[in-house]
Design an enzyme around this catalytic site. Structure first.
Site, mmCIF file in Angstrom:
data_model
loop_
_atom_site.group_PDB
_atom_site.id
_atom_site.type_symbol
_atom_site.label_atom_id
_atom_site.label_comp_id
_atom_site.label_asym_id
_atom_site.label_seq_id
_atom_site.Cartn_x
_atom_site.Cartn_y
_atom_site.Cartn_z
ATOM 1 N N ARG A 118 0.158 4.561 17.013
ATOM 2 C CA ARG A 118 -0.180 5.587 16.006
ATOM 3 C C ARG A 118 0.133 7.027 16.421
ATOM 4 N NH1 ARG A 118 0.522 2.129 12.234
ATOM 5 N NH2 ARG A 118 -1.268 0.924 11.541
ATOM 6 N N SER A 121 -3.931 -8.235 6.659
ATOM 7 C CA SER A 121 -3.404 -6.905 6.968
ATOM 8 C C SER A 121 -2.844 -6.975 8.386
ATOM 9 C CB SER A 121 -4.522 -5.864 6.888
ATOM 10 O OG SER A 121 -4.091 -4.688 7.542
ATOM 11 N N ASP A 156 0.822 -1.225 0.000
ATOM 12 C CA ASP A 156 0.000 0.000 0.000
ATOM 13 C C ASP A 156 0.848 1.264 0.000
ATOM 14 O OD1 ASP A 156 -2.306 -1.461 0.083
ATOM 15 O OD2 ASP A 156 -2.536 -1.318 2.272
ATOM 16 N N ASP A 214 -7.278 3.629 12.519
ATOM 17 C CA ASP A 214 -5.933 4.205 12.381
ATOM 18 C C ASP A 214 -5.945 5.583 11.722
ATOM 19 O OD1 ASP A 214 -4.579 2.155 13.678
ATOM 20 O OD2 ASP A 214 -4.402 0.958 11.861
HETATM 21 N N1 ARG Z 1 -8.492 -2.964 15.252
HETATM 22 C C1 ARG Z 1 -7.219 -2.609 15.796
HETATM 23 C C2 ARG Z 1 -7.180 -1.147 16.107
HETATM 24 O O1 ARG Z 1 -7.977 -0.407 15.628
HETATM 25 C C3 ARG Z 1 -6.072 -3.075 14.919
HETATM 26 C C4 ARG Z 1 -5.795 -2.290 13.684
HETATM 27 C C5 ARG Z 1 -4.760 -2.958 12.868
HETATM 28 N N2 ARG Z 1 -4.297 -2.155 11.777
HETATM 29 C C6 ARG Z 1 -3.905 -2.661 10.644
HETATM 30 N N3 ARG Z 1 -3.481 -1.840 9.749
HETATM 31 N N4 ARG Z 1 -3.949 -3.941 10.381
HETATM 32 O O2 ARG Z 1 -6.343 -0.712 16.846
#
Ligand code: ARG
Length: 401
Positions: free
Chosen positions: A94, A173, A14, A123
């Site tokens: 993040r 992912s 990506d 995210d």
């Molecule tokens: N659902 C989790 C969160 O919002 C994990 C997110 C994982 N991100 C990813 N790009 N696979 O914190």
């Protein structure tokens, strides 16, 4: 001269496509930034990859120690498990990445920062809110939210642009740092089906974990872990070692349905061996040290703190204010917890603290004790008084009808 955009770059498909996209569709110079948070990425390789895609400059920063002391430690103190399960490895990482993005943007005089998040997750919120709060004049670009390319289209685009395609067959992912690994997408979207064993890299399956339990003693000072099995340790090393030990016993797997901020329920898989052990141990120790009143109130504060972090509001003053309360309670949280690890589970098998409120003399069932049982009768009389009055009235009303 072209404008500069700072891109949070992982080296994956990506964000690699994003480099070319930004260069060509937006006609900007791209500066990439990769942050090590204990996921052991090959920074050298990621940098080479970015350079090969024609970026103006590439930054790599190791933020593991800062991540642990400023983000993970507060999470341990707040027993942070979103919806009772998720230790928030991704959610905690993040805002730190966003903060560094802003720092680099200022240094490079960039007009914008960019990330590769989709419009369906949490995210994007965490990145956008943090960046906007720290640098209101900086633009946030999230091309993946707009371009409407599916995976196949992306791969086609990558091929056209000569971008190496990593793990073509990999349908998942994944986001990883020292606090844990988040796995989504692909076959996991079938919520009724058990994930294939292939998705796990930090944990052994409970079936294949050792047949003998292992004990690990964690020492806490001011609410944070400082030693493992009696050995004082740097926090990075401590969490790395605990990931190893607990992972071997299959501890730290989570498979649950989660409520995302954007209203979607999603099926999420996590592996967070050290996080599960440390939070469980910390909770156990707190129960020995804090008063009943503190514990009851702190539970609400912990939950609010966790919610703030999950929903991208790390930067909000409320998070800091809640931490002042939590830190006050943590001044006394010191001592040792002996955790037992066995076949995918961990639990406390003993704890001790110089600040313990547990008094064996009071608790004992032996007759010789400083607890005066004669007081109990009068106490119960008053404790149950409102309940008794209410029920007597209820009966009286029933009879009068
Ligand atoms: N659902 C989790 C969160 O919002 C994990 C997110 C994982 N991100 C990813 N790009 N696979 O914190």
């Amino acid at each position: 001269m072209k404008d500069t955009v700072i891109l949070a770059y992982s080296g994956g498909l990506d964000t690699s496509v994003l480099i070319k996209w930004l260069q060509e569709e937006n006609d900007v110079d791209v500066v990439t930034f990769t942050m090590e948070l204990g996921q052991n990425s090959d920074l050298e390789k990621v940098s080479e990859k970015a350079q090969a895609l024609g970026v103006k400059k590439h930054y790599s920063v190791d933020g593991t120690k800062e991540f642990i002391t400023k983000y993970v430690f507060p999470a341990i103190k707040a027993n942070a498990l979103y919806e009772g399960k998720y230790p928030m490895a991704t959610a905690l990482g993040r805002p730190l990445i966003a903060k560094k993005l802003v720092e680099i943007a200022k240094k490079e005089n960039a007009i914008a920062v960019a990330h590769g998040c989709t419009g369906k997750g949490n995210d994007q919120v965490r990145f956008d809110v943090t960046v906007k709060a720290l640098a209101p004049d900086l633009k946030v670009m999230a091309p993946v939210r707009e371009w409407g390319m599916c995976r196949e289209a992306e791969i086609k685009y990558a091929k056209e642009k000569g971008i190496a395609i990593p793990h073509l067959a990999d349908p998942y992912s994944i986001d990883q740092n020292i606090w844990g690994r988040s796995i989504e997408c692909g076959p996991l979207e079938n919520a009724d089906q058990e994930p294939l064993e292939e998705i796990y890299t930090l944990t052994t399956s409970p079936e294949n974990a050792p047949d003998k339990p292992e004990y690990v003693t964690i020492s806490f000072e001011a609410g944070v872990p400082v030693a493992l099995n009696g050995k004082k340790m740097d926090p990075v090393k401590l969490i790395e070692q605990l990931n190893e030990i607990a992972g071997k016993h299959g501890v730290g797997r989570v498979d649950h349905i989660e409520d995302r901020l954007v209203g979607i329920k999603s099926r999420e898989i996590y592996e967070s061996p050290a996080a599960e052990v440390l939070i469980e141990a910390h909770k156990d120790l707190e129960k020995m040290i804090l008063t009943r009143h503190e514990l009851e109130f702190k539970k609400m504060v912990d939950e609010k703190w966790t919610w703030m972090v999950y929903t991208g509001l790390w930067i909000d003053p409320l998070r800091e204010a809640l931490e002042v309360f939590v830190d006050k309670t943590q001044e006394r949280v010191c001592g040792d917890v002996k955790m037992k690890l066995y076949k995918g589970r961990c639990w406390s098998a003993g704890r001790s603290s110089p600040m313990s409120l547990y008094d064996k003399n009071l608790a004992t069932y032996e007759v010789e004790t400083s607890f005066n049982q004669a007081y109990a009768e009068g106490f119960i009389e008053l404790w149950g008084l409102p309940t008794k009055v209410a029920n007597v009235l209820k009966e009286k009303v029933k009879k009068e009808k």
